[in-house]
Scaffold this motif. Structure first.
Motif, PDB file in Angstrom:
ATOM      1  N   HIS A 183       0.876  -1.141  -0.050  1.00 45.48           N
ATOM      2  CA  HIS A 183       0.002  -0.121   0.006  1.00 45.48           C
ATOM      3  C   HIS A 183       0.979   1.224  -0.025  1.00 45.48           C
ATOM      4  CE1 HIS A 183      -3.188  -2.948   1.367  1.00 45.48           C
ATOM      5  NE2 HIS A 183      -2.530  -3.067   2.355  1.00 45.48           N
ATOM      6  N   LEU A 185      -0.003   5.844   0.258  1.00 47.98           N
ATOM      7  CA  LEU A 185      -1.256   6.871   0.485  1.00 47.98           C
ATOM      8  C   LEU A 185      -1.992   7.042  -0.680  1.00 47.98           C
ATOM      9  CD1 LEU A 185       0.897   9.484   2.855  1.00 47.98           C
ATOM     10  CD2 LEU A 185      -0.897   7.803   3.504  1.00 47.98           C
ATOM     11  N   VAL A 186      -1.177   6.724  -1.788  1.00 53.77           N
ATOM     12  CA  VAL A 186      -1.909   7.361  -3.093  1.00 53.77           C
ATOM     13  C   VAL A 186      -3.187   6.165  -3.473  1.00 53.77           C
ATOM     14  CG1 VAL A 186      -1.715   7.668  -5.505  1.00 53.77           C
ATOM     15  CG2 VAL A 186       0.122   8.511  -4.058  1.00 53.77           C
ATOM     16  N   CYS A 187      -2.571   5.174  -3.424  1.00 49.34           N
ATOM     17  CA  CYS A 187      -3.458   3.927  -3.909  1.00 49.34           C
ATOM     18  C   CYS A 187      -4.520   3.659  -2.659  1.00 49.34           C
ATOM     19  CB  CYS A 187      -2.738   2.616  -4.042  1.00 49.34           C
ATOM     20  SG  CYS A 187      -1.822   1.902  -3.100  1.00 49.34           S
ATOM     21  N   ASP A 188      -4.316   4.146  -1.522  1.00 44.27           N
ATOM     22  CA  ASP A 188      -5.170   3.981  -0.226  1.00 44.27           C
ATOM     23  C   ASP A 188      -6.345   4.984  -0.702  1.00 44.27           C
ATOM     24  OD1 ASP A 188      -3.692   2.661   1.188  1.00 44.27           O
ATOM     25  OD2 ASP A 188      -3.031   3.929   2.649  1.00 44.27           O
ATOM     26  N   ARG A 189      -6.127   6.068  -1.759  1.00 40.40           N
ATOM     27  CA  ARG A 189      -7.484   6.904  -2.068  1.00 40.40           C
ATOM     28  C   ARG A 189      -8.494   6.235  -2.994  1.00 40.40           C
ATOM     29  NH1 ARG A 189      -5.595   8.458   1.849  1.00 40.40           N
ATOM     30  NH2 ARG A 189      -4.951  10.672   2.333  1.00 40.40           N
ATOM     31  N   GLY A 190      -7.933   5.370  -3.805  1.00 40.97           N
ATOM     32  CA  GLY A 190      -8.659   4.645  -5.129  1.00 40.97           C
ATOM     33  C   GLY A 190      -7.983   3.997  -5.918  1.00 40.97           C
ATOM     34  N   HIS A 196      -1.858  12.630  -8.762  1.00 36.95           N
ATOM     35  CA  HIS A 196      -2.489  13.677  -8.079  1.00 36.95           C
ATOM     36  C   HIS A 196      -2.098  14.852  -8.979  1.00 36.95           C
ATOM     37  CE1 HIS A 196      -2.025  16.950  -4.575  1.00 36.95           C
ATOM     38  NE2 HIS A 196      -3.282  17.054  -5.461  1.00 36.95           N
ATOM     39  N   LEU A 203      -4.010  16.766  -1.557  1.00 35.90           N
ATOM     40  CA  LEU A 203      -5.139  16.096  -1.872  1.00 35.90           C
ATOM     41  C   LEU A 203      -5.770  15.131  -0.860  1.00 35.90           C
ATOM     42  CD1 LEU A 203      -7.153  14.958  -4.213  1.00 35.90           C
ATOM     43  CD2 LEU A 203      -5.720  12.804  -4.310  1.00 35.90           C
ATOM     44  N   ASP A 204      -6.990  15.480  -0.373  1.00 32.03           N
ATOM     45  CA  ASP A 204      -7.310  14.618   1.009  1.00 32.03           C
ATOM     46  C   ASP A 204      -6.292  15.003   2.174  1.00 32.03           C
ATOM     47  OD1 ASP A 204      -9.708  13.727  -0.357  1.00 32.03           O
ATOM     48  OD2 ASP A 204      -8.767  11.484  -0.534  1.00 32.03           O
ATOM     49  N   ASP A 206      -3.347  15.056   2.809  1.00 31.40           N
ATOM     50  CA  ASP A 206      -1.969  14.617   2.978  1.00 31.40           C
ATOM     51  C   ASP A 206      -1.141  14.114   1.773  1.00 31.40           C
ATOM     52  OD1 ASP A 206      -3.370  12.312   2.529  1.00 31.40           O
ATOM     53  OD2 ASP A 206      -3.305  11.545   4.779  1.00 31.40           O
ATOM     54  N   LEU A 207      -1.667  14.260   0.876  1.00 33.74           N
ATOM     55  CA  LEU A 207      -0.871  13.866  -0.547  1.00 33.74           C
ATOM     56  C   LEU A 207      -0.334  15.060  -0.904  1.00 33.74           C
ATOM     57  CD1 LEU A 207      -3.012  11.362  -2.500  1.00 33.74           C
ATOM     58  CD2 LEU A 207      -1.093  10.904  -0.763  1.00 33.74           C
TER      59      LEU A 207
END
Length: 508
Positions: A183, A185-190, A196, A203-204, A206-207
């Motif tokens: 995992h 932080l990016v693929c945690d989002r979708g 980004h 983005l959200d 913390d990205l």
């Protein structure tokens, strides 16, 4: 009125009773400023912490509160500050490890000396940011354990931890012996691939801009690599392949490593990016042969970097000084020059070379005086703030070079009150000179009054204790709130004015 009170809160002339009066009317901003007072007693500190959460944190961080003074249920952030200092209760740590507020668990994770059960709880936290914070600050054994964490963000934090064992850092860079991260932080989002938009800073929440993941967690992996490159505990052998990395930022970070082998330095010296070559030029690991190569670099950024190399030959440095702006602070090689070298530099026929040594503030008296008498204005300007120059010599510099040296002379700690008064009467009166006079310990009332005509000098003069008290009082109604605060903080503010201000009813 608020800015007056903000200034009064840091005014060193306030009596304990006046400090107490301010505490009774304090909002968070006033309380925060009161917390920074050196004369605040322990009883006042405890009362202020009870009044203001932000002040409690500051006072705890500064060691002016103890665990007996803090109720972690009422002042959790202050309790965490004490834990960060290593003076909080172990039971507090166990309490915060299960706190529902993520930010508190994250702050706890950065605290030193946590008991093993708390570390285990934080390492299993459902929020990856908490685990990453632990990974960045934890002990070698725990860092080695977290290097295999399935989330790439945690691994990046381990890579930046200077306590991480060298073998673990090497494994993070190469991937050898570690299971792939699952995992980021990016693929945690979708769903991936996801990029980004660089035009959006976050983005959200913390990205960072440009964050991306195509399934390989590429932006986080690059962040891991940068963290490892910047970590002095990372074995250089593990990162040598980065000399050909497609990222300019990675190559620049590698070029700055002080343990860089020569063969890699040679390759980076031919890098197409001037920032990479500049980092290499400033690197203490860069040897004399490469220094001579980089001295001919067409890019001024590279030559500036080379001028900051701590062992650049003086012959090279003097050539660089003719074509490259080297700044207004002494260069490392000049700072470490021997007495013989200092004398040689000061006697150089090149004004730019004499200017380099004139920036030092520890010159032998005879060298200092010779440079002060220099016929070149830029040399005299550089040496003008040097301590020990006599008033006669400083005045001679002004007569010889005029406006070019006024600010430097005004910055001289030995400039007399009379000289400062004469400087502000100079026509034209440079703004920088007025600002130096306004901050000078020897500035007199007449000199400071002249400084009020410049916006920035006015701000400095407003806080100078030599400014006439009636003028200080008048500045409390200035249109610039910064001037108002500086005047209210001035210890020469008339006591009657201070008393009257504190007697006024406070309108929140």
């Amino acid at each position: 009125m608020h800015h007056v009170l903000y200034g009064l809160a840091v005014n060193p002339a306030l009596s304990p009773g006046q400090v107490g009066r301010l505490m009774s009317m304090a909002d968070e901003e006033i309380a925060t400023r009161l917390a920074g007072r050196a004369d605040l007693g322990h009883e006042q500190a405890v009362a202020l912490a009870a009044h203001s959460a932000d002040s409690a944190v500051l006072l705890a961080h500064e060691g002016r509160l103890t665990s007996a003074d803090i109720d972690p249920g009422h002042r959790p952030e202050a309790a965490l500050a004490l834990l960060d200092r290593g003076t909080g209760s172990v039971e507090w740590a166990r309490h915060f490890a299960a706190d529902p507020v993520r930010e508190r668990r994250e702050k706890l994770a950065a605290c030193p000396g946590l008991p093993s059960d708390v570390v285990d709880t934080l390492a299993a936290d459902p929020d990856v940011q908490v685990v990453a914070e632990l990974a960045y600050w934890t002990t070698p054994d725990n860092a080695a354990r977290l290097a295999a964490h399935p989330h790439a963000e945690v691994r990046r934090a381990v890579a930046g931890n200077e306590a991480t064992p060298a073998a673990t850092l090497a494994a993070l860079v190469t991937g050898d012996g570690l299971p792939p991260a699952r995992h980021c932080l990016v693929c945690d989002r979708g769903e991936t691939p996801l990029v980004h938009d660089p035009r959006r800073p976050r983005l959200d929440g913390d990205l960072p801009s440009g964050a991306s993941c195509d399934g390989s967690h590429e932006s986080t992996v690059q962040g891991l690599l940068l963290a490892a490159l910047g970590n002095p505990a990372t074995p250089v052998e593990a990162v040598l392949g980065c000399a050909d990395h497609p990222s300019v930022l990675v190559r620049r970070t590698l070029a700055a490593r002080p343990d860089l082998p020569r063969q890699v330095s040679v390759r980076l010296a031919a890098d197409p990016d001037p920032g990479v070559r500049a980092a290499l030029a400033e690197n203490p690991a860069t040897d004399k042969a490469l220094i001579h190569t980089l001295a001919d670099d067409p890019d001024p950024e590279v030559r500036r970097g080379l001028a900051r190399h701590p062992r650049v030959p003086l012959t090279v440095l003097t050539v660089l000084a003719r074509t490259t702006r080297t700044g207004h602070t002494p260069l490392p090689r000049v700072t470490t020059a021997s007495p013989v070298e200092v004398d040689q530099l000061a006697r150089s026929p090149e004004p730019t070379t004499r200017m380099l040594v004139a920036l030092r503030r520890d010159l032998p008296p005879e060298t200092r005086d010779r440079l002060a008498d220099d016929p070149d204005a830029k040399v005299a300007k550089a040496v003008a703030p040097h301590p020990g120059l006599t008033e006669t010599r400083l005045r001679a510099m002004v007569d010889r070079h005029g406006v070019h040296v006024l600010a430097g002379v005004a910055a001289n700690p030995d400039a007399s009150p009379a000289l400062l008064e004469d400087l502000v009467r100079h026509v034209p009166a440079p703004q920088r000179m007025l600002r130096e006079v306004a901050r000078h310990d020897s500035a007199t009332a007449p000199a400071l009054l002249a400084c009020l005509t410049d916006r920035r000098a006015r701000l400095m003069a407003a806080g100078h204790p030599a400014l006439p008290p009636p003028v200080i009082a008048d500045l409390l109604t200035d249109t610039d709130w910064q001037v108002v605060e500086a005047a209210a903080a001035n210890p020469s503010l008339p006591p009657a004015v201070t008393a009257a201000l504190l007697a006024l009813p406070h309108r929140g």
